[in-house]
Enzyme design. Structure first.
Site, mmCIF file in Angstrom:
data_model
loop_
_atom_site.group_PDB
_atom_site.id
_atom_site.type_symbol
_atom_site.label_atom_id
_atom_site.label_comp_id
_atom_site.label_asym_id
_atom_site.label_seq_id
_atom_site.Cartn_x
_atom_site.Cartn_y
_atom_site.Cartn_z
ATOM 1 C CB CYS A 136 -0.973 -0.073 1.269
ATOM 2 S SG CYS A 136 -1.872 1.612 1.314
ATOM 3 C CB CYS A 139 -0.567 2.825 3.967
ATOM 4 S SG CYS A 139 -2.081 1.781 3.085
ATOM 5 C CG ASP A 140 3.211 1.503 4.515
ATOM 6 O OD1 ASP A 140 2.665 1.758 5.417
ATOM 7 O OD2 ASP A 140 2.684 0.270 4.091
#
Ligand code: FAD
Ligand code: NAP
Length: 315
Positions: A136, A139-140
């Site tokens: 992701c 997300c990261d």
């Protein structure tokens, strides 16, 4: 003591399919209960710009899903933050058990559990998951400012993630097993024009390596699928974007599935092999897997559930 909730219609999943089913079922006065699962809002909450949702030339995925949630709620859907861990479809009414302990007893069920990221299954991928290996980018990606990153895959997700990661990374290497991408033309065009992205064709991830204490990625080894040659790519982050598999855990032993686990529905319908159980969205769609098609199937499922309930429980 565990609570029991009775409902005419239980919707499992809170992606575009689930929320659209909620809107339609509420307007049909079915007072549906929708259980959101571990990812409220579904896959679109893991992306940034969505440019193909009709009516919005650009909308942020998480915003779109909050709007869908608010819409379903405003129409009358009861939205519950729970995860269904067991689903008994052997007799009507159907019974679902939530992680919270709540039992949901329903005359009809719409399954809209979507899909989840696939992994390559390498031991070293598993070892560094959450410590440099991710599925992701939104997300990261932020953790890799000024670093070199690798993205694995050749579909829309891989290309979008590579493009997004150029906001943070000094360089993004896109490793793909062929020399042709299956992403949309507009995305390929953007990729080709981005000086920070270097594609590496005909290569497969072989190994992720790094430090043990603290756990962290230092690079990967890839293998040329034609020559067998191994190449070392130093990098701090590895984003695996090799597709998604249907989230069929609740029904894989009770409903007919095909094409790698997608729930089979009748032609031009969301009806499954069990009367009163409907499936919509990426759980059943091995072909299109888009937000708009998932929403369309959510609509169909609600209309079909309404008709089913009217015919079987006319009161
Ligand atoms: P999902 O969105 O997968 O949602 C599934 C829902 O089911 C989740 O809420 C989850 O919590 C819930 N759930 C699962 N198991 C349980 C359980 N046991 N109990 C309760 N709930 C459960 N499509 C586009 O059209 N345009 C795009 O720009 C686009 N970008 C994308 C970017 C990325 C990074 C990804 C991964 C996908 C993208 N897609 C895009 C595809 C799109 O997101 C999907 O087609 C769509 O979200 C599928 O909707 P769905 O409702 O079937 O399921
Ligand atoms: P996908 O389209 O299935 O692509 C998966 C990619 O990973 C393919 O290039 C595939 O290679 C590669 N791959 C698969 N298994 C592999 C393995 N074991 N080793 C190495 N490479 C492997 O999946 P996706 O990109 O996640 O997209 C899923 C769905 O969501 C699609 O329908 C897509 O259109 C949709 N989506 C849409 C948007 C958008 O509209 N903007 C954005 C993201 C996703 P091959 O090409 O060689 O098979």
């Amino acid at each position: 003591m565990a609570e029991t909730r009775k409902t005419k219609l239980l919707i499992i999943g809170s992606g575009p399919a689930g929320y659209t089913a909620g809107v339609y079922a509420s307007r049909a006065m079915l007072d549906p209960i929708l259980v959101q699962g571990i990812e409220p809002g579904g896959q679109l909450t893991t992306t940034t710009e969505v440019e193909n949702w009709p009516g919005d030339s650009e909308v942020q995925g998480p915003d779109l899903m909050l709007r869908m949630e608010a819409h379903a709620k405003a129409m009358g859907t009861e939205i519950i933050g729970d995860i269904i861990t067991d689903l008994d479809l052997s007799k009507r009414p159907f019974t679902a058990t939530g992680d919270s302990g709540t039992k949901y007893v329903a005359d009809a069920v719409i399954l809209a559990t979507g899909a989840r990221a696939k992994w390559l299954g390498l031991d070293t991928e598993e070892k560094f998951k959450g410590f440099g290996v991710s599925a992701c980018a939104t997300c990261d990606g932020f953790f890799y400012r000024g670093q070199e990153i690798v993205v694995i895959g050749g579909g829309n997700t891989a290309v979008e993630e590579a493009l997004f990661l150029t906001n943070f990374a000094s360089k993004v290497t896109l490793v793909h097993r062929r020399d042709e991408l299956r992403a949309e033309k507009i995305l390929i065009d953007r990729l080709e024009k981005n000086p920070k992205i270097a594609p590496l064709w005909f290569n497969q991830l072989e190994e992720v390596y790094g430090t043990d204490s603290p756990l962290g990625v230092e690079g990967i080894k890839v293998k040329n699928v034609k020559t067998g040659e191994i190449t070392d790519i130093p990098c701090k982050g590895v984003f695996v974007a090799i597709g998604h598999a249907p989230a069929n855990e609740l029904v894989k032993d009770t409903l007919e599935t095909h094409m790698g686990g997608y729930v089979v529905t009748k032609p031009d319908s969301t009806e499954t092999s069990i009367p009163g159980v409907f499936a919509a969205g990426d759980l059943t769609d091995h072909k299109y897997r888009q937000a708009v098609t998932s929403a369309g199937m959510g609509c169909m499922a609600a209309l079909e559930a309404e008709r089913f309930l009217a015919e079987t429980d006319p009161t």
